[in-house]
Design an enzyme around this catalytic site. Sequence first.
Site, PDB file in Angstrom:
ATOM      1  N   SER A   1       0.754  -1.082  -0.013  1.00 20.76           N
ATOM      2  CA  SER A   1       0.026   0.164  -0.073  1.00 20.76           C
ATOM      3  C   SER A   1       0.898   1.307   0.245  1.00 20.76           C
ATOM      4  CB  SER A   1      -0.844   0.075   1.141  1.00 20.76           C
ATOM      5  OG  SER A   1      -1.340  -1.213   1.369  1.00 20.76           O
TER       6      SER A   1
HETATM    7  N1  SAH Z   1       0.035  -4.783   4.181  1.00 19.57           N
HETATM    8  C1  SAH Z   1       0.759  -5.199   2.994  1.00 19.57           C
HETATM    9  C2  SAH Z   1      -0.025  -5.381   1.878  1.00 19.57           C
HETATM   10  C3  SAH Z   1      -1.435  -5.839   1.743  1.00 19.57           C
HETATM   11  S1  SAH Z   1      -1.952  -6.415  -0.098  1.00 19.57           S
HETATM   12  C4  SAH Z   1       2.065  -4.759   2.868  1.00 19.57           C
HETATM   13  O1  SAH Z   1       2.384  -3.698   3.753  1.00 19.57           O
HETATM   14  O2  SAH Z   1       2.843  -4.797   2.166  1.00 19.57           O
HETATM   15  C5  SAH Z   1      -3.171  -7.255   0.660  1.00 19.57           C
HETATM   16  C6  SAH Z   1      -2.625  -8.876   1.155  1.00 19.57           C
HETATM   17  O3  SAH Z   1      -3.741  -9.316   1.692  1.00 19.57           O
HETATM   18  C7  SAH Z   1      -2.301  -9.494  -0.160  1.00 19.57           C
HETATM   19  O4  SAH Z   1      -0.859 -10.148   0.046  1.00 19.57           O
HETATM   20  C8  SAH Z   1      -3.359 -10.792  -0.171  1.00 19.57           C
HETATM   21  O5  SAH Z   1      -2.815 -11.863  -0.536  1.00 19.57           O
HETATM   22  C9  SAH Z   1      -3.524 -10.720   1.263  1.00 19.57           C
HETATM   23  N2  SAH Z   1      -5.079 -11.331   1.420  1.00 19.57           N
HETATM   24  C10 SAH Z   1      -6.098 -11.380   0.880  1.00 19.57           C
HETATM   25  N3  SAH Z   1      -7.109 -12.203   1.525  1.00 19.57           N
HETATM   26  C11 SAH Z   1      -6.567 -12.524   2.497  1.00 19.57           C
HETATM   27  C12 SAH Z   1      -6.907 -13.385   3.556  1.00 19.57           C
HETATM   28  N4  SAH Z   1      -8.186 -13.949   3.574  1.00 19.57           N
HETATM   29  N5  SAH Z   1      -6.110 -13.816   4.866  1.00 19.57           N
HETATM   30  C13 SAH Z   1      -4.746 -13.267   4.773  1.00 19.57           C
HETATM   31  N6  SAH Z   1      -4.284 -12.573   3.562  1.00 19.57           N
HETATM   32  C14 SAH Z   1      -5.077 -12.177   2.766  1.00 19.57           C
END
Ligand code: SAH
Length: 209
Positions: A57
């Site tokens: 993000s």
């Molecule tokens: N906060 C992260 C970016 C998040 S992107 C950073 O600092 O890099 C969102 C992430 O959520 C992705 O990697 C995706 O695979 C994950 N995601 C989506 N659904 C999820 C779930 N049910 N449980 C865990 N992770 C999930």
Amino acid sequence: MSSVAEMIERLRAGGVRDERVLAAMAAVPREEFVLPADREDAYADRALPIADNQTISQPLMVAIIVEALELRAGDVALDIGTGSGYQAAVMAACGARVISVERISELADQAAERLGRLGVDVEVVGADGSVGLPDRAPFDAIAVGAAAPRLPVALARQLREGGRLVVPIRSGPEGEELTRLRMRGGSWITENLGPCRFVPLIGAGGYPG
Ligand code: SAH
């Protein structure tokens, strides 16, 4: 090319006031969390691609979420959607004990390796975080880094009294509303923190995969 100092100035201009959050954002080396080709842009205020079509993000969104969590030293915090591990590292730099959950095992493994190499104390769990981590609840703070289709009730139930949940919730076909929920006196108080855009939360408490 944008420096750490420029990023911090943009965060202040964007309304981030909590000095502990600003110090944490200054302390975590964001260039270590982006793809090698994007290192020069690590401190620009934009989301960047990571593996598996996911994104890290934009710094302002991370700072707004972490500020809204109101972390205190020793808080037990759950970070859902580890991605690169960057937001988990910022939460840890605020003094929280962080457990971070990622559903894509390749990303979970890479993030665990990266955080370990950087000496950041975060526990990474490969699992569907859309239902939280009931075995480890309650939490002082829960951050969701992916968009939920509706209020994730299972997560709200894992908050301690006084705990905060910050989650983007679908508000229409084209975006989400960043929402903070507080557990107070046994009831939930929600606040809208503004529009945002995230990749979908996929799982039992999210969107179908
Ligand atoms: N906060 C992260 C970016 C998040 S992107 C950073 O600092 O890099 C969102 C992430 O959520 C992705 O990697 C995706 O695979 C994950 N995601 C989506 N659904 C999820 C779930 N049910 N449980 C865990 N992770 C999930």
